[in-house]
Design an enzyme around this catalytic site. Structure first.
Site, PDB file in Angstrom:
ATOM      1  N   HIS A   1     -26.639  -1.821 -45.635  1.00 24.70           N
ATOM      2  CA  HIS A   1     -27.847  -2.055 -46.196  1.00 24.70           C
ATOM      3  C   HIS A   1     -27.819  -0.899 -47.327  1.00 24.70           C
ATOM      4  O   HIS A   1     -28.055   0.041 -47.372  1.00 24.70           O
ATOM      5  CB  HIS A   1     -29.219  -1.831 -45.411  1.00 24.70           C
ATOM      6  CG  HIS A   1     -30.446  -1.997 -46.039  1.00 24.70           C
ATOM      7  ND1 HIS A   1     -31.755  -1.553 -45.311  1.00 24.70           N
ATOM      8  CD2 HIS A   1     -30.618  -2.373 -47.007  1.00 24.70           C
ATOM      9  CE1 HIS A   1     -32.760  -1.685 -46.059  1.00 24.70           C
ATOM     10  NE2 HIS A   1     -32.151  -2.000 -47.263  1.00 24.70           N
TER      11      HIS A   1
ATOM     12  N   MET B   1     -28.375   4.980 -49.330  1.00 29.50           N
ATOM     13  CA  MET B   1     -29.546   5.411 -50.403  1.00 29.50           C
ATOM     14  C   MET B   1     -28.927   6.287 -51.550  1.00 29.50           C
ATOM     15  O   MET B   1     -28.100   7.026 -51.071  1.00 29.50           O
ATOM     16  CB  MET B   1     -30.690   6.021 -49.477  1.00 29.50           C
ATOM     17  CG  MET B   1     -31.087   5.262 -48.328  1.00 29.50           C
ATOM     18  SD  MET B   1     -32.634   6.153 -47.658  1.00 29.50           S
ATOM     19  CE  MET B   1     -32.971   5.078 -46.130  1.00 29.50           C
TER      20      MET B   1
ATOM     21  N   MET C   1     -29.787   0.498 -50.334  1.00 28.33           N
ATOM     22  CA  MET C   1     -31.011   0.908 -50.816  1.00 28.33           C
ATOM     23  C   MET C   1     -30.749   1.829 -52.195  1.00 28.33           C
ATOM     24  O   MET C   1     -30.915   3.048 -52.152  1.00 28.33           O
ATOM     25  CB  MET C   1     -31.898   1.728 -50.124  1.00 28.33           C
ATOM     26  CG  MET C   1     -32.552   0.747 -48.955  1.00 28.33           C
ATOM     27  SD  MET C   1     -33.812   1.734 -47.774  1.00 28.33           S
ATOM     28  CE  MET C   1     -32.403   1.832 -46.511  1.00 28.33           C
TER      29      MET C   1
ATOM     30  N   SER D   1     -29.061   1.297 -36.012  1.00 29.47           N
ATOM     31  CA  SER D   1     -29.091   2.166 -37.319  1.00 29.47           C
ATOM     32  C   SER D   1     -28.276   3.518 -37.123  1.00 29.47           C
ATOM     33  O   SER D   1     -28.865   4.314 -36.726  1.00 29.47           O
ATOM     34  CB  SER D   1     -30.579   2.367 -37.826  1.00 29.47           C
ATOM     35  OG  SER D   1     -30.616   3.005 -39.098  1.00 29.47           O
TER      36      SER D   1
ATOM     37  N   ASP E   1     -27.244   2.267 -43.510  1.00 27.79           N
ATOM     38  CA  ASP E   1     -28.077   2.313 -44.805  1.00 27.79           C
ATOM     39  C   ASP E   1     -27.430   3.565 -45.712  1.00 27.79           C
ATOM     40  O   ASP E   1     -26.887   4.686 -45.285  1.00 27.79           O
ATOM     41  CB  ASP E   1     -29.500   3.125 -44.102  1.00 27.79           C
ATOM     42  CG  ASP E   1     -30.314   2.250 -43.563  1.00 27.79           C
ATOM     43  OD1 ASP E   1     -30.672   1.250 -44.177  1.00 27.79           O
ATOM     44  OD2 ASP E   1     -30.632   2.486 -42.435  1.00 27.79           O
TER      45      ASP E   1
ATOM     46  N   MET F   1     -38.084  -6.331 -44.536  1.00 21.26           N
ATOM     47  CA  MET F   1     -38.656  -5.038 -44.164  1.00 21.26           C
ATOM     48  C   MET F   1     -39.908  -5.269 -43.454  1.00 21.26           C
ATOM     49  O   MET F   1     -40.939  -5.734 -44.282  1.00 21.26           O
ATOM     50  CB  MET F   1     -38.447  -4.124 -45.343  1.00 21.26           C
ATOM     51  CG  MET F   1     -37.185  -4.111 -45.844  1.00 21.26           C
ATOM     52  SD  MET F   1     -36.282  -3.133 -45.095  1.00 21.26           S
ATOM     53  CE  MET F   1     -36.856  -1.440 -44.816  1.00 21.26           C
TER      54      MET F   1
ATOM     55  N   HIS G   1     -25.608  -1.297 -38.400  1.00 20.42           N
ATOM     56  CA  HIS G   1     -26.408  -1.022 -39.760  1.00 20.42           C
ATOM     57  C   HIS G   1     -26.133   0.261 -40.160  1.00 20.42           C
ATOM     58  O   HIS G   1     -26.546   1.467 -39.684  1.00 20.42           O
ATOM     59  CB  HIS G   1     -27.852  -1.337 -39.205  1.00 20.42           C
ATOM     60  CG  HIS G   1     -28.718  -1.542 -40.378  1.00 20.42           C
ATOM     61  ND1 HIS G   1     -28.919  -2.521 -41.129  1.00 20.42           N
ATOM     62  CD2 HIS G   1     -29.541  -0.570 -40.998  1.00 20.42           C
ATOM     63  CE1 HIS G   1     -29.825  -2.160 -42.088  1.00 20.42           C
ATOM     64  NE2 HIS G   1     -30.191  -0.915 -42.023  1.00 20.42           N
TER      65      HIS G   1
ATOM     66  N   ASP H   1     -35.923  -5.232 -40.086  1.00 25.24           N
ATOM     67  CA  ASP H   1     -35.882  -3.727 -40.243  1.00 25.24           C
ATOM     68  C   ASP H   1     -36.858  -3.161 -40.492  1.00 25.24           C
ATOM     69  O   ASP H   1     -37.980  -3.069 -41.497  1.00 25.24           O
ATOM     70  CB  ASP H   1     -34.872  -3.415 -41.544  1.00 25.24           C
ATOM     71  CG  ASP H   1     -34.514  -2.165 -41.676  1.00 25.24           C
ATOM     72  OD1 ASP H   1     -34.813  -1.287 -40.874  1.00 25.24           O
ATOM     73  OD2 ASP H   1     -33.621  -1.816 -42.601  1.00 25.24           O
TER      74      ASP H   1
END
Length: 225
Positions: free
Chosen positions: A65, A36, A67, A8, A34, A137, A32, A175
């Site tokens: 990913h 957001m 979010m 991550s 993220d 998750m 990975h 995750d």
């Protein structure tokens, strides 16, 4: 037992990104990332620009990913920036799931679906045949370092059974809290991709080469236990 490691990048030491990225690019199976928006989760993480900046320095796939409350607003920019696969939360795409999934697929990229801890596997019923990866998750989304939710072990087992019964081809990813305390549970339940963050790999007070070797040793020991 085969498994893939997906570090991550949100958990990188931001003062050492080039050297850590270079090391991981030779070791990991995918990255990975993220993203957001501060709305779907009350946090802000990486960005489309981050993907664009690291793409020239990576040889393994960049897995996004999302979010975010409106994932369609990000898809085209991420594809242009160099994303290789994009995973979205099932909870926010119910009104346009097929449009989003097919748009990503038609762009030549892989697509994944993320299930929050309280989201049932059944939401996949109508489009499981179209996705490349399903992420379970094992913590509530939005923050690194949260405690593992043990009920998710059974959910991973059910997801594996769901895949087998439907003859689906998606990978099962986990995750949240992937570390020496959970490797055995997760891998034996059916996890195939482990997202490695602050609890299992990326520790700011230990050199990354050391934590990588510790992680590998912990996984081997957990599987032989």
């Amino acid at each position: 037992m085969n498994y893939q490691i997906s570090p991550s990048l949100m958990c990188l030491d931001m003062m050492k990104v080039p050297e850590q990225l270079s090391f991981l690019d030779e070791k990991a199976d995918m990255f990975h990332v993220d993203i957001m928006d501060g709305h779907y989760v009350k946090n802000i993480a990486l960005s489309v620009d981050f993907v664009r900046q690291i793409k020239p320095y990576t040889t393994i796939p960049i897995d996004i990913h999302l979010m975010v409350a409106e994932p369609m607003d990000f898809i085209d920019n991420l594809i242009e920036a160099g994303a290789d696969s994009i995973s979205v939360h099932a909870e926010v795409i119910s009104s346009y799931a097929f449009r989003l999934i097919n748009h990503v697929r038609n762009s030549g990229k892989k697509v994944g679906i993320v299930l929050n801890p309280a989201t049932p596997i059944e939401v996949l019923n109508n489009y499981a045949h179209l996705v490349d990866k399903v992420t379970v998750m094992t913590v509530d989304p939005g923050y690194a370092g949260q405690p593992f939710i043990p009920e998710m072990v059974e959910k991973i087992k059910k997801l594996k059974q769901f895949r087998e019964e439907g003859n689906y081809q998606f990978l099962i990813e986990v995750d949240g809290s992937c570390n020496k305390n959970t490797y055995n549970l997760l891998l034996n339940a059916g996890a195939e991709v482990l997202i490695m963050g602050s609890s299992g790999l990326l520790k700011k007070d230990i050199p990354l080469s050391d934590t990588w070797q510790i992680m590998q040793n912990d996984i081997v020991q957990s599987l032989s236990a």
